[in-house]
Design a protein around this motif. Structure first.
Motif, mmCIF file in Angstrom:
data_model
loop_
_atom_site.group_PDB
_atom_site.id
_atom_site.type_symbol
_atom_site.label_atom_id
_atom_site.label_comp_id
_atom_site.label_asym_id
_atom_site.label_seq_id
_atom_site.Cartn_x
_atom_site.Cartn_y
_atom_site.Cartn_z
ATOM 1 N N TYR A 30 12.407 -20.697 -3.377
ATOM 2 C CA TYR A 30 11.042 -21.105 -3.028
ATOM 3 C C TYR A 30 10.650 -22.279 -3.917
ATOM 4 C CZ TYR A 30 6.071 -20.990 -1.941
ATOM 5 O OH TYR A 30 4.805 -21.335 -1.525
ATOM 6 N N SER A 31 10.039 -23.300 -3.330
ATOM 7 C CA SER A 31 9.654 -24.510 -4.067
ATOM 8 C C SER A 31 8.202 -24.413 -4.522
ATOM 9 C CB SER A 31 9.824 -25.755 -3.187
ATOM 10 O OG SER A 31 11.148 -25.860 -2.711
ATOM 11 N N LEU A 32 8.000 -24.338 -5.828
ATOM 12 C CA LEU A 32 6.648 -24.376 -6.402
ATOM 13 C C LEU A 32 6.517 -25.714 -7.129
ATOM 14 C CD1 LEU A 32 3.902 -23.335 -7.123
ATOM 15 C CD2 LEU A 32 4.945 -21.846 -8.860
ATOM 16 N N LEU A 33 5.917 -26.694 -6.445
ATOM 17 C CA LEU A 33 5.876 -28.067 -6.927
ATOM 18 C C LEU A 33 4.449 -28.601 -6.928
ATOM 19 C CD1 LEU A 33 8.847 -29.457 -4.790
ATOM 20 C CD2 LEU A 33 8.976 -28.491 -7.104
ATOM 21 N N MET A 34 4.185 -29.555 -7.802
ATOM 22 C CA MET A 34 2.908 -30.248 -7.765
ATOM 23 C C MET A 34 2.781 -30.997 -6.435
ATOM 24 S SD MET A 34 0.692 -30.025 -10.188
ATOM 25 C CE MET A 34 0.697 -28.855 -11.533
ATOM 26 N N PRO A 35 1.612 -30.905 -5.780
ATOM 27 C CA PRO A 35 1.453 -31.517 -4.453
ATOM 28 C C PRO A 35 1.195 -33.021 -4.520
ATOM 29 C CG PRO A 35 -0.562 -30.388 -5.068
ATOM 30 C CD PRO A 35 0.427 -30.122 -6.179
ATOM 31 N N VAL A 61 14.907 -14.152 -9.936
ATOM 32 C CA VAL A 61 16.141 -13.998 -10.705
ATOM 33 C C VAL A 61 16.644 -15.316 -11.279
ATOM 34 C CG1 VAL A 61 16.837 -11.943 -9.418
ATOM 35 C CG2 VAL A 61 17.577 -14.200 -8.627
ATOM 36 N N GLY A 62 15.951 -16.418 -11.009
ATOM 37 C CA GLY A 62 16.378 -17.697 -11.554
ATOM 38 C C GLY A 62 15.293 -18.746 -11.442
ATOM 39 N N PHE A 63 15.372 -19.755 -12.311
ATOM 40 C CA PHE A 63 14.390 -20.840 -12.358
ATOM 41 C C PHE A 63 15.149 -22.160 -12.423
ATOM 42 C CE2 PHE A 63 12.737 -17.092 -14.455
ATOM 43 C CZ PHE A 63 11.478 -16.931 -13.899
ATOM 44 N N GLU A 64 14.885 -23.028 -11.459
ATOM 45 C CA GLU A 64 15.561 -24.325 -11.389
ATOM 46 C C GLU A 64 14.516 -25.433 -11.509
ATOM 47 O OE1 GLU A 64 18.191 -26.884 -8.141
ATOM 48 O OE2 GLU A 64 17.875 -24.732 -7.839
ATOM 49 N N PRO A 65 14.447 -26.094 -12.665
ATOM 50 C CA PRO A 65 13.400 -27.106 -12.854
ATOM 51 C C PRO A 65 13.623 -28.344 -12.007
ATOM 52 C CG PRO A 65 14.904 -27.063 -14.729
ATOM 53 C CD PRO A 65 15.289 -25.911 -13.854
ATOM 54 N N ASN A 66 12.523 -28.885 -11.533
ATOM 55 C CA ASN A 66 12.523 -30.153 -10.795
ATOM 56 C C ASN A 66 11.615 -31.107 -11.570
ATOM 57 O OD1 ASN A 66 12.960 -31.905 -8.396
ATOM 58 N ND2 ASN A 66 10.758 -31.637 -8.146
ATOM 59 N N ALA A 67 12.113 -31.592 -12.707
ATOM 60 C CA ALA A 67 11.293 -32.426 -13.592
ATOM 61 C C ALA A 67 12.191 -33.134 -14.591
ATOM 62 C CB ALA A 67 10.260 -31.575 -14.328
ATOM 63 N N THR A 68 11.660 -34.198 -15.181
ATOM 64 C CA THR A 68 12.325 -34.889 -16.281
ATOM 65 C C THR A 68 11.307 -35.102 -17.392
ATOM 66 O OG1 THR A 68 11.796 -37.120 -15.498
ATOM 67 C CG2 THR A 68 13.837 -36.112 -14.672
ATOM 68 N N MET A 69 11.801 -35.181 -18.636
ATOM 69 C CA MET A 69 10.888 -35.341 -19.763
ATOM 70 C C MET A 69 10.221 -36.712 -19.772
ATOM 71 S SD MET A 69 13.574 -35.562 -22.964
ATOM 72 C CE MET A 69 12.285 -35.806 -24.183
ATOM 73 N N LEU A 76 4.813 -24.798 -17.692
ATOM 74 C CA LEU A 76 4.713 -23.356 -17.866
ATOM 75 C C LEU A 76 4.482 -22.716 -16.508
ATOM 76 C CD1 LEU A 76 2.407 -22.985 -21.018
ATOM 77 C CD2 LEU A 76 4.893 -22.797 -20.925
ATOM 78 N N LEU A 77 5.087 -21.553 -16.310
ATOM 79 C CA LEU A 77 4.849 -20.773 -15.099
ATOM 80 C C LEU A 77 4.132 -19.504 -15.505
ATOM 81 C CD1 LEU A 77 5.240 -20.413 -12.039
ATOM 82 C CD2 LEU A 77 7.382 -19.222 -12.563
ATOM 83 N N TYR A 78 2.914 -19.350 -15.009
ATOM 84 C CA TYR A 78 2.085 -18.186 -15.319
ATOM 85 C C TYR A 78 2.130 -17.186 -14.169
ATOM 86 C CZ TYR A 78 -0.261 -20.669 -19.183
ATOM 87 O OH TYR A 78 -0.548 -21.338 -20.354
ATOM 88 N N GLY A 79 2.142 -15.917 -14.526
ATOM 89 C CA GLY A 79 1.865 -14.857 -13.575
ATOM 90 C C GLY A 79 0.433 -14.406 -13.779
ATOM 91 N N CYS A 80 -0.330 -14.288 -12.697
ATOM 92 C CA CYS A 80 -1.755 -13.957 -12.799
ATOM 93 C C CYS A 80 -2.122 -12.859 -11.797
ATOM 94 C CB CYS A 80 -2.634 -15.167 -12.487
ATOM 95 S SG CYS A 80 -2.192 -16.714 -13.303
ATOM 96 N N LYS A 81 -3.123 -12.075 -12.154
ATOM 97 C CA LYS A 81 -3.733 -11.199 -11.157
ATOM 98 C C LYS A 81 -4.604 -12.028 -10.225
ATOM 99 C CE LYS A 81 -6.453 -6.970 -10.588
ATOM 100 N NZ LYS A 81 -7.170 -5.866 -11.278
ATOM 101 N N ILE A 166 9.148 -26.235 -10.051
ATOM 102 C CA ILE A 166 10.243 -25.288 -10.243
ATOM 103 C C ILE A 166 10.682 -24.734 -8.888
ATOM 104 C CG2 ILE A 166 10.959 -23.143 -11.389
ATOM 105 C CD1 ILE A 166 8.499 -23.571 -13.263
ATOM 106 N N PHE A 167 11.982 -24.682 -8.669
ATOM 107 C CA PHE A 167 12.537 -23.949 -7.540
ATOM 108 C C PHE A 167 12.802 -22.519 -8.021
ATOM 109 C CE2 PHE A 167 14.107 -28.367 -6.723
ATOM 110 C CZ PHE A 167 13.316 -28.613 -5.602
#
Length: 343
Positions: A30-35, A61-69, A76-81, A166-167
């Protein structure tokens, strides 16, 4: 003969790869990316959310970054209620001021926990076989919020936009080893032209057995060494310090395998130290920008047939108000080992 040899080699390879190599369960992405955002000022923190399906659980089960410094200082990836905003993008810096263009809010409105962090071109992370972060369903994580820190904005002045993110690799197969993260950090300040130890600790007060498997360090430019420990009181009253991880924080800030995988249990203490060295003529305080500092030690772990710790954060006041020694919580402190890569 050749066919039999190929069959034997294939069998040995399958045994070496283990269940995941043999496709133990299906993993989707799943792609969680800035729009396609366009940061309009330096040191901007932006957040974007996704709502997880509440009808059934998923296991990351895994995190694949889509970014460069060169673009993102860190993510950061937050989990929220609940997320901090219902907008598609908002200003979510820890010390965010009023923004005339974007709503200003925290990453999470309720139930904040960090489940992944990235910086300095760190590579992707795969969790151990059978371990996953449970989200959705009846878990406390009903939303995932991506936070990206844009320290510099020169590349966006020509109208360019950004889709850093992050993918997420996930499975719908139920897993009985659930992952969690506890973040150790400090407040405090670093005097000018000085070496300072920023230290924190907290006691495990939940009757759970947690299995550490990865750690990550994070500072800004003044960090030299970050180390984390499990401390257990011995029968003779002597503290037993077990090193979980130690690293120069200016190397790629990925999650690395812990030095010791022994379980952490009720009554143990977690402790972390950041050795900072200032070349500045001013005090440097903890804060969100490159002119400030941070002292973070992330510990990633799993629990079996249980839920992760309720405690997600372990912070101290930091220097000059908190040190391991003056807090009188420890003895036999490994002072040299905690501040040297060679010790």
């Amino acid at each position: 003969m050749e066919a039999a040899l190929r069959h034997m080699l294939a069998l040995l390879l399958a045994l070496q790869l283990g269940p995941r190599g043999a496709a133990a369960y299906k993993v989707d992405k799943y792609s969680l990316l800035m729009p396609n955002v366009r940061p309009n000022r330096p040191e901007l923190y932006l957040c974007t959310p996704i709502k997880v399906d509440p009808s059934k659980p998923y296991y990351i089960v895994g995190f694949e970054p889509n970014a460069t410094m060169s673009t993102a200082h860190h993510m950061l990836l937050y989990g929220c209620k609940f997320p901090g905003s219902q907008k598609s993008v908002w200003n979510c810096g820890e010390m965010a001021e009023h923004d005339d263009y974007l709503e200003t809010s925290n990453p999470c409105g309720e139930g904040s926990q960090i489940i992944y962090a990235w910086a300095r071109d760190a590579p992707k992370l795969e969790l151990p076989e059978g371990v996953g972060f449970m989200v959705g369903g009846k878990s406390p994580i009903q939303y995932l919020v991506l936070q990206v820190h844009y320290a510099h904005i020169e590349k966006f002045k020509d109208g360019s936009t950004d889709n850093s993110g992050i993918f997420l690799h996930y499975t719908e197969r139920p897993l009985n080893k659930l992952a969690g993260v506890i973040l150790l950090g400090t407040a405090g300040e670093i005097p000018p032209r000085a070496e300072e130890h920023m230290e924190t600790s907290c006691k495990i007060t939940e009757r759970k057995k947690i299995y550490p498997f990865a750690y990550r360090t994070h500072t800004h430019s003044l960090g030299k060494i970050v180390s984390g420990y499990r401390v257990r009181k011995g029968e003779n009253g002597k503290d037993n310090w077990v090193l979980l991880g130690k690293r120069n924080p200016l190397t790629p800030q990925m999650f690395y395998p812990v030095f010791n995988k022994e379980p952490i249990v009720y009554g143990d203490r977690l402790a972390a130290r950041c050795t900072m060295k200032s070349t500045r003529d001013r005090y440097t305080e903890i804060g969100p920008t490159n002119n400030d500092e941070m002292c973070n030690f992330y510990l990633m772990y799993w629990v079996e047939n249980d839920t992760p710790l309720k405690k997600k954060y372990c912070f101290s006041l930091g220097p000059p108000n908190y040190y391991w020694e003056t807090a009188h919580e420890f003895n036999y402190i490994p002072d040299e080992e905690a501040s040297s890569l060679n010790a």
